[in-house]
Design a protein around this motif. Structure first.
Motif, PDB file in Angstrom:
ATOM      1  N   ASP A   1       2.473  -4.447  -1.013  1.00 22.23           N
ATOM      2  CA  ASP A   1       1.309  -4.246  -0.144  1.00 22.23           C
ATOM      3  C   ASP A   1       0.270  -5.328  -0.440  1.00 22.23           C
ATOM      4  O   ASP A   1      -0.922  -5.045  -0.600  1.00 22.23           O
TER       5      ASP A   1
ATOM      6  N   GLU B   1      -1.496   3.865  -4.889  1.00 23.90           N
ATOM      7  CA  GLU B   1      -0.218   3.514  -4.284  1.00 23.90           C
ATOM      8  C   GLU B   1       0.588   2.678  -5.268  1.00 23.90           C
ATOM      9  O   GLU B   1       0.087   2.250  -6.303  1.00 23.90           O
ATOM     10  N   HIS B   2       1.863   2.413  -4.915  1.00 21.06           N
ATOM     11  CA  HIS B   2       2.704   1.630  -5.817  1.00 21.06           C
ATOM     12  C   HIS B   2       2.248   0.182  -5.885  1.00 21.06           C
ATOM     13  O   HIS B   2       1.476  -0.290  -5.040  1.00 21.06           O
TER      14      HIS B   2
END
Length: 466
Positions: A172, A121-122
């Motif tokens: 996140d 994910e980023h």
């Protein structure tokens, strides 16, 4: 290595802010490290000189000088970290390890950091505590676009002030920090600083916490409070290296906290002063002797002392649950419970049943109970006199008169002089004085027993409070 180099050179490059037009087509090779051992200090091969730090169970990232700019390359990626011998965690980190490598620079250095994202994910990187342009602060969506998987972004800024800092994601972050994404940053003073002493040993480590269920490998990232592994640099005792110093050394220890709670870090045998925070060096008039410093969430604390007492001295978090491993939060307290009648009946159904905790938990350090794969005992680690009965955030400061300057190797256990170890008393004993419970603080001043009366009123349906 050739495949990794081809991948990184072929990755697209996006500058997060204004970039100087130097040779950005060729990225510096990312140095990788998977060893859990403490690496020796990295003396600066180029750039401004400084006295390097030693990262406990970690290492310092190498760099290259490019037209006067100090260039680093961090790779955010899944890693495997040996928490202690017998347990490996599947984490996320940087350059093969969690925490990532320590970055060391000098006040006034222009720093360029390439960040390649190999996560699913980023991500971003926030340079915790740094003074820098807003667009380099690393808060995804606020100050920069997120770094997509497979992309490389560039951060560039001047290290404006000396001090102790960290780096971690602001993308996140509940998941990514719970998975171990963090690293240390030290900016050394460019010249003699009135508030920064020259030290003989300079150590650093980050406080971390994980919730890894017994028998599993990956942290539970939604945990908010009930973690079961508390770590120094993602290692738990007995897997944490000792801090090995020479008697008379001036020692600095830099501690950063990226857990979900505070940690009172306590040092035995010495008094220290807090000489710095993530805000910079403290004023000398604000310092006083301490043996415990509370490091709150998101804080850095820098302590210094003269290691003038030989021995093996404990350094640990003073929250007792944080010096244990693989804790169970629902284990009942069985102290004082007489099991003699029921144990035989239980063993008829469960032959391997053993009583635990009726005399305290120390017996568990001696039991060789079968554990799930990839699980550590709660209390383990041996000293020269037996079980240390500690885990988690615990290590040892080893002070020796014959430790050579610059030698960070483990000198072994301390050889105590004769008569200087607590021993078993074989002589006669008198009864120790004890407080008489009947004549405690509740006794009336004139010697008579104080009597208390109570009047209980039960409210009726129409009563009102006055």
């Amino acid at each position: 290595m050739s495949n990794r180099r081809q991948f990184l050179v072929g990755s697209s490059l996006l500058a997060v802010g204004a970039m100087s037009k130097v040779g950005l087509a060729a990225l510096p090779d990312p140095a990788m490290q998977k060893s859990p051992d403490t690496a020796p200090p990295l003396a600066p091969p180029e750039g401004r000189p400084y006295n390097p730090v030693v990262t406990l169970n970690g290492w310092t990232a190498p760099w290259r000088m490019n037209d006067g700019v100090k260039e680093f390359h961090l790779v955010a990626e899944p890693v495997e970290r040996e928490i202690a011998p017998g347990m490996v965690a599947r984490l996320w980190g940087y350059n093969g390890q969690s925490p990532g490598p320590t970055i060391e620079v000098v006040e006034g250095d222009r720093v360029r950091i390439f960040v390649t994202n190999r996560l699913p994910e980023h991500t971003t990187i926030h340079w915790h505590g740094q003074r820098l342009p807003n667009g380099m602060d690393g808060v995804g969506g606020l100050t920069q676009p997120h770094i997509p998987p497979g992309k490389t972004f560039v951060y560039e800024f001047v290290a404006r002030r000396p001090g102790t800092f960290m780096y971690h994601p602001h993308a996140d972050e509940m998941v990514q920090m719970a998975m171990g994404m963090m690293g240390f940053w030290v900016t050394h003073p460019r010249a003699r600083h009135p508030l920064i002493e020259t030290v003989d040993r300079d150590f650093c480590f980050l406080l971390g916490s994980f919730d890894i269920e017994p028998g599993s490998y990956t942290p539970t990232t939604n945990t908010m409070l009930e973690f079961n592994l508390f770590t120094f640099n993602s290692r738990v005792f007995p897997g944490i290296d000792s801090l090995n110093v020479r008697r008379g050394d001036r020692v600095r220890i830099r501690i950063g906290n990226l857990t979900m709670t505070n940690h009172p870090i306590h040092l035995h045998g010495h008094e220290f002063e807090v000489t710095g925070t993530d805000g910079g060096p403290t004023q000398k008039g604000s310092r006083w002797p301490e043996v415990t410093v509370d490091v709150a969430v998101g804080q850095m604390r820098q302590i210094e002392f003269i290691a003038d007492a030989e021995g093996d001295w404990a350094l640990h978090c003073h929250k007792s649950h944080h010096t244990m491993n693989a804790m169970g939060h629902n284990v009942p307290t069985m102290i004082g419970v007489d099991h003699r009648g029921i144990v035989e009946d239980i063993q008829k159904l469960v032959p391997d049943y053993m009583v635990m905790g009726e005399r305290g938990m120390a017996d568990m350090a001696e039991m060789e109970m079968p554990l799930p794969d990839n699980t550590l005992p709660m209390m383990s680690g041996q000293g020269q006199f037996g079980s240390v009965e500690m885990g988690g955030m615990f290590t040892v400061l080893k002070v020796r008169r014959d430790q050579k300057p610059g030698d960070y190797s483990n000198p072994g256990w301390f050889a105590h002089p004769t008569g200087r170890v607590a021993y078993d008393w074989a002589g006669a004993l008198r009864d120790p004085p004890r407080m008489d419970a009947a004549h405690g603080s509740s006794k009336a001043r004139d010697g008579a027993t104080a009597e208390a009366t109570m009047e209980v009123r039960k409210p009726g349906p129409h009563s009102s409070h006055q």
